[in-house]
Write an enzyme that holds these catalytic residues in place. Sequence first.
Site, short mmCIF file in Angstrom:
data_model
loop_
_atom_site.label_atom_id
_atom_site.label_comp_id
_atom_site.label_asym_id
_atom_site.label_seq_id
_atom_site.Cartn_x
_atom_site.Cartn_y
_atom_site.Cartn_z
CG ASP A 96 -0.42 -0.02 2.73
OD1 ASP A 96 1.37 0.22 2.11
OD2 ASP A 96 -0.67 -0.22 2.97
CG ASP A 270 -6.23 -5.45 1.60
OD1 ASP A 270 -5.77 -5.61 2.90
OD2 ASP A 270 -6.68 -4.52 1.17
#
Length: 380
Positions: A96, A270
Amino acid sequence: MTDYPIKYRLIKTEKHTGARLGEIITPHGTFPTPMFMPVGTQATVKTQSPEELKAIGSGIILSNTYHLWLRPGDELIARSGGLHKFMNWDQPILTDSGGFQVYSLADSRNITEEGVTFKNHLNGSKMFLSPEKAISIQNNLGSDIMMSFDECPQFYQPYDYVKKSIERTSRWAERGLKAHRRPHDQGLFGIVQGAGFEDLRRQSAADLVAMDFLGYSIGGLAVGESHEEMNAVLDFTTPLLPENKPRYLMGVGAPDSLIDGVIRGVDMFDCVLPTRIARNGTCMTSEGRLVIKNAKFAEDFTPLDHDCDCYTCQNYSRAYIRHLLKADETFGIRLTSYHNLYFLVNLMKKVRQAIMDDNLLEFRQDFLERYGYNKSNRNF
């Protein structure tokens, strides 16, 4: 961007929904979609070895840029040969941007056009993260799939604030693209924001699609809105994204949300949920959630889930796992974590088969009837 380290191949669209069966090709291998990605915050999925993750069927894992930047440092990881070598994982990794952690963990944030100044949650020191820095960190980590730096506004923030936020996120995305120094072996995704406002989601998506990212993330969900509100946002957001690029719904791991996201055309998910709740002794099963520490399981010598063929369920009883957790033995957490991860990865495997068979809606109904979704399970 002229080279494409990340490629999406659409195999089939389900006849009755927007669900997509496909695969994503990366420099470290190919994984099928829809796929649930276990989260390895600190370059490890808590209590699980790489070999165990492969046995579970995890075709890709996620690591957190913010945490690895602070400790042990992205430059150290680069010197080790990159994140794959550092953690001994030879399959795809997604990182991320660090943005969500800045907004959720750090104190005293100050957002400007240049980036975000904040306090390090570990030691209180002053830190600065910009779009360029977020890309530089991820370039050092060497992940297969990277995220643009974005602001994640709260779902219920005022319209005018969210509008300014998405416009800034679009400018940050463009800066991140220009700063990306490894476009030949790392794919960069843009993140669509806009809270619950359809016109702002539309504007954000249009800005990012025009930049021709290799994939698109849907951010700003699973942050306190209702399940129905999430589905409504997906209903009007996923059709705005290119059919030939991957679609990633960030931070979602509840079983009903996974299935409903797939129905709306999402390919990747996720969440820390399976390992987080496992540490408290909560297990996902085909019959709903099971809190293994309850006294009624003290002499229950059956598996966690009678319909599960994972390592935990094949070898250990509820009574034994309860004993381990009550005794604060780490092995108990390893077993419940393994089971929960397997449950979600295997759920996506079943979803892929349902797409192939054109019966995903029937699968959803059957699954949720057994799982017993209700208010007590909703956030589970």
